[in-house]
Design a protein around this motif. Structure first.
Motif, PDB file in Angstrom:
ATOM      1  N   CYS A 242    -115.382 -12.138  23.209  1.00 19.67           N
ATOM      2  CA  CYS A 242    -114.050 -11.582  23.471  1.00 19.67           C
ATOM      3  C   CYS A 242    -113.960 -10.112  23.067  1.00 19.67           C
ATOM      4  CB  CYS A 242    -112.957 -12.406  22.794  1.00 19.67           C
ATOM      5  SG  CYS A 242    -113.083 -12.473  21.003  1.00 19.67           S
ATOM      6  N   ASP A 243    -114.539  -9.740  21.938  1.00 22.62           N
ATOM      7  CA  ASP A 243    -114.539  -8.346  21.499  1.00 22.62           C
ATOM      8  C   ASP A 243    -115.456  -7.499  22.383  1.00 22.62           C
ATOM      9  OD1 ASP A 243    -112.731  -8.692  19.396  1.00 22.62           O
ATOM     10  OD2 ASP A 243    -114.326  -9.274  18.012  1.00 22.62           O
ATOM     11  N   LYS A 244    -116.564  -8.082  22.774  1.00 22.29           N
ATOM     12  CA  LYS A 244    -117.504  -7.383  23.646  1.00 22.29           C
ATOM     13  C   LYS A 244    -116.841  -7.060  24.986  1.00 22.29           C
ATOM     14  CE  LYS A 244    -121.705  -8.677  23.334  1.00 22.29           C
ATOM     15  NZ  LYS A 244    -123.058  -9.213  23.388  1.00 22.29           N
ATOM     16  N   GLN A 245    -116.103  -8.016  25.531  1.00 21.38           N
ATOM     17  CA  GLN A 245    -115.418  -7.797  26.806  1.00 21.38           C
ATOM     18  C   GLN A 245    -114.366  -6.699  26.690  1.00 21.38           C
ATOM     19  OE1 GLN A 245    -114.188 -11.859  27.482  1.00 21.38           O
ATOM     20  NE2 GLN A 245    -115.786 -12.159  29.015  1.00 21.38           N
ATOM     21  N   ARG A 246    -113.673  -6.651  25.572  1.00 22.26           N
ATOM     22  CA  ARG A 246    -112.675  -5.597  25.342  1.00 22.26           C
ATOM     23  C   ARG A 246    -113.336  -4.230  25.288  1.00 22.26           C
ATOM     24  NH1 ARG A 246    -110.361  -7.601  20.588  1.00 22.26           N
ATOM     25  NH2 ARG A 246    -110.880  -5.653  19.553  1.00 22.26           N
ATOM     26  N   LEU A 247    -114.459  -4.145  24.604  1.00 21.28           N
ATOM     27  CA  LEU A 247    -115.171  -2.879  24.482  1.00 21.28           C
ATOM     28  C   LEU A 247    -115.739  -2.452  25.835  1.00 21.28           C
ATOM     29  CD1 LEU A 247    -115.994  -0.624  22.619  1.00 21.28           C
ATOM     30  CD2 LEU A 247    -117.945  -1.988  21.872  1.00 21.28           C
ATOM     31  N   VAL A 248    -116.261  -3.392  26.594  1.00 21.43           N
ATOM     32  CA  VAL A 248    -116.759  -3.095  27.940  1.00 21.43           C
ATOM     33  C   VAL A 248    -115.613  -2.572  28.806  1.00 21.43           C
ATOM     34  CG1 VAL A 248    -117.608  -4.161  30.074  1.00 21.43           C
ATOM     35  CG2 VAL A 248    -118.773  -4.610  27.915  1.00 21.43           C
ATOM     36  N   ALA A 249    -114.450  -3.174  28.716  1.00 19.64           N
ATOM     37  CA  ALA A 249    -113.293  -2.716  29.490  1.00 19.64           C
ATOM     38  C   ALA A 249    -112.911  -1.284  29.110  1.00 19.64           C
ATOM     39  CB  ALA A 249    -112.111  -3.657  29.281  1.00 19.64           C
ATOM     40  N   SER A 250    -112.968  -0.965  27.831  1.00 13.98           N
ATOM     41  CA  SER A 250    -112.676   0.400  27.383  1.00 13.98           C
ATOM     42  C   SER A 250    -113.685   1.387  27.953  1.00 13.98           C
ATOM     43  CB  SER A 250    -112.700   0.494  25.857  1.00 13.98           C
ATOM     44  OG  SER A 250    -111.676  -0.262  25.288  1.00 13.98           O
ATOM     45  N   LEU A 251    -114.948   0.997  27.943  1.00 16.76           N
ATOM     46  CA  LEU A 251    -115.991   1.860  28.484  1.00 16.76           C
ATOM     47  C   LEU A 251    -115.850   2.039  29.993  1.00 16.76           C
ATOM     48  CD1 LEU A 251    -119.020   0.580  26.411  1.00 16.76           C
ATOM     49  CD2 LEU A 251    -118.028   2.870  26.296  1.00 16.76           C
ATOM     50  N   GLU A 252    -115.496   0.963  30.679  1.00 13.25           N
ATOM     51  CA  GLU A 252    -115.307   1.062  32.129  1.00 13.25           C
ATOM     52  C   GLU A 252    -114.166   2.014  32.468  1.00 13.25           C
ATOM     53  OE1 GLU A 252    -114.797  -3.062  33.088  1.00 13.25           O
ATOM     54  OE2 GLU A 252    -116.912  -3.273  33.685  1.00 13.25           O
ATOM     55  N   THR A 253    -113.097   1.963  31.713  1.00 14.94           N
ATOM     56  CA  THR A 253    -111.966   2.867  31.934  1.00 14.94           C
ATOM     57  C   THR A 253    -112.377   4.308  31.668  1.00 14.94           C
ATOM     58  OG1 THR A 253    -110.402   1.138  31.317  1.00 14.94           O
ATOM     59  CG2 THR A 253    -109.610   3.412  31.208  1.00 14.94           C
ATOM     60  N   LEU A 254    -113.071   4.522  30.588  1.00 11.38           N
ATOM     61  CA  LEU A 254    -113.500   5.863  30.194  1.00 11.38           C
ATOM     62  C   LEU A 254    -114.537   6.431  31.160  1.00 11.38           C
ATOM     63  CD1 LEU A 254    -113.164   7.958  27.968  1.00 11.38           C
ATOM     64  CD2 LEU A 254    -115.048   6.859  26.766  1.00 11.38           C
ATOM     65  N   HIS A 255    -115.305   5.572  31.757  1.00 11.27           N
ATOM     66  CA  HIS A 255    -116.403   5.926  32.651  1.00 11.27           C
ATOM     67  C   HIS A 255    -115.978   6.943  33.712  1.00 11.27           C
ATOM     68  CE1 HIS A 255    -119.106   4.889  36.115  1.00 11.27           C
ATOM     69  NE2 HIS A 255    -119.991   5.078  35.155  1.00 11.27           N
ATOM     70  N   TYR A 256    -114.775   6.829  34.218  1.00 14.22           N
ATOM     71  CA  TYR A 256    -114.296   7.694  35.293  1.00 14.22           C
ATOM     72  C   TYR A 256    -113.801   9.052  34.801  1.00 14.22           C
ATOM     73  CZ  TYR A 256    -114.648   3.364  37.828  1.00 14.22           C
ATOM     74  OH  TYR A 256    -115.129   2.216  38.385  1.00 14.22           O
ATOM     75  N   HIS A 257    -113.767   9.252  33.502  1.00 12.81           N
ATOM     76  CA  HIS A 257    -113.201  10.480  32.937  1.00 12.81           C
ATOM     77  C   HIS A 257    -114.203  11.226  32.054  1.00 12.81           C
ATOM     78  CE1 HIS A 257    -109.268   9.184  34.306  1.00 12.81           C
ATOM     79  NE2 HIS A 257    -109.549   7.987  33.813  1.00 12.81           N
ATOM     80  N   THR A 258    -115.477  11.071  32.329  1.00 12.01           N
ATOM     81  CA  THR A 258    -116.490  11.696  31.476  1.00 12.01           C
ATOM     82  C   THR A 258    -117.337  12.687  32.258  1.00 12.01           C
ATOM     83  OG1 THR A 258    -118.028   9.895  31.900  1.00 12.01           O
ATOM     84  CG2 THR A 258    -116.676   9.727  29.912  1.00 12.01           C
ATOM     85  N   GLN A 259    -118.006  13.546  31.519  1.00 10.66           N
ATOM     86  CA  GLN A 259    -118.937  14.496  32.115  1.00 10.66           C
ATOM     87  C   GLN A 259    -120.203  13.757  32.523  1.00 10.66           C
ATOM     88  OE1 GLN A 259    -119.498  17.426  29.095  1.00 10.66           O
ATOM     89  NE2 GLN A 259    -117.484  18.332  29.390  1.00 10.66           N
ATOM     90  N   ALA A 260    -121.007  14.412  33.332  1.00 13.35           N
ATOM     91  CA  ALA A 260    -122.177  13.771  33.954  1.00 13.35           C
ATOM     92  C   ALA A 260    -123.111  13.113  32.940  1.00 13.35           C
ATOM     93  CB  ALA A 260    -122.935  14.783  34.796  1.00 13.35           C
ATOM     94  N   GLU A 261    -123.490  13.819  31.869  1.00 10.94           N
ATOM     95  CA  GLU A 261    -124.473  13.224  30.945  1.00 10.94           C
ATOM     96  C   GLU A 261    -123.899  12.025  30.195  1.00 10.94           C
ATOM     97  OE1 GLU A 261    -122.571  16.658  28.758  1.00 10.94           O
ATOM     98  OE2 GLU A 261    -123.695  16.587  30.619  1.00 10.94           O
ATOM     99  N   LEU A 262    -122.637  12.078  29.832  1.00 13.97           N
ATOM    100  CA  LEU A 262    -122.024  10.936  29.165  1.00 13.97           C
ATOM    101  C   LEU A 262    -121.724   9.821  30.164  1.00 13.97           C
ATOM    102  CD1 LEU A 262    -119.628  12.687  26.637  1.00 13.97           C
ATOM    103  CD2 LEU A 262    -121.884  11.727  26.215  1.00 13.97           C
ATOM    104  N   HIS A 263    -121.427  10.194  31.380  1.00 18.13           N
ATOM    105  CA  HIS A 263    -121.197   9.226  32.455  1.00 18.13           C
ATOM    106  C   HIS A 263    -122.433   8.334  32.608  1.00 18.13           C
ATOM    107  CE1 HIS A 263    -119.182   7.956  36.167  1.00 18.13           C
ATOM    108  NE2 HIS A 263    -120.383   7.942  36.722  1.00 18.13           N
ATOM    109  N   GLN A 264    -123.608   8.949  32.575  1.00 21.39           N
ATOM    110  CA  GLN A 264    -124.862   8.198  32.689  1.00 21.39           C
ATOM    111  C   GLN A 264    -125.070   7.282  31.491  1.00 21.39           C
ATOM    112  OE1 GLN A 264    -127.840  11.179  33.303  1.00 21.39           O
ATOM    113  NE2 GLN A 264    -127.286  11.506  35.438  1.00 21.39           N
ATOM    114  N   LYS A 265    -124.736   7.757  30.307  1.00 20.03           N
ATOM    115  CA  LYS A 265    -124.905   6.934  29.106  1.00 20.03           C
ATOM    116  C   LYS A 265    -123.992   5.710  29.154  1.00 20.03           C
ATOM    117  CE  LYS A 265    -125.581   7.323  24.183  1.00 20.03           C
ATOM    118  NZ  LYS A 265    -126.917   6.801  24.233  1.00 20.03           N
ATOM    119  N   ILE A 266    -122.762   5.911  29.605  1.00 23.42           N
ATOM    120  CA  ILE A 266    -121.835   4.788  29.731  1.00 23.42           C
ATOM    121  C   ILE A 266    -122.362   3.795  30.759  1.00 23.42           C
ATOM    122  CG2 ILE A 266    -119.520   4.096  30.486  1.00 23.42           C
ATOM    123  CD1 ILE A 266    -118.500   6.732  29.248  1.00 23.42           C
TER     124      ILE A 266
END
Length: 82
Positions: free
Chosen positions: A45-69
């Motif tokens: 349940c916590d893992k899914q929440r963190l994945v959801a946060s990362l997915e949301t952030l994914h669209y608002h990051t610079q290229a190098e961090l976008h790849q890391k996400i």
């Protein structure tokens, strides 16, 4: 409270877009590293929440961090598929 909980709380707070934009690039990268390391010890349940946060952030990051996400998300998808 589980030991990982304090770390999860800090990471989730920093992954919120409003907070993320205020972090310096080095801190942003470190938050992603911490999130990736934390994934191994989280219950689903916590893992899914963190994945959801990362997915949301994914669209608002610079290229190098976008790849890391993307890399973190792909590794989690492999675990869900297994």
């Amino acid at each position: 409270m589980p030991e990982y909980q304090w770390k999860l709380t800090i990471i989730e707070r920093n992954l919120l877009l409003s907070n993320w934009m205020n972090l310096i690039p080095e801190a942003q990268e470190r938050m992603l590293e911490e999130a990736d390391e934390l994934m191994a010890m989280l219950p689903l349940c916590d893992k899914q929440r963190l994945v959801a946060s990362l997915e949301t952030l994914h669209y608002h990051t610079q290229a190098e961090l976008h790849q890391k996400i993307q890399q973190i998300l792909r590794s989690q998808m492999k675990l869900y598929a297994a």
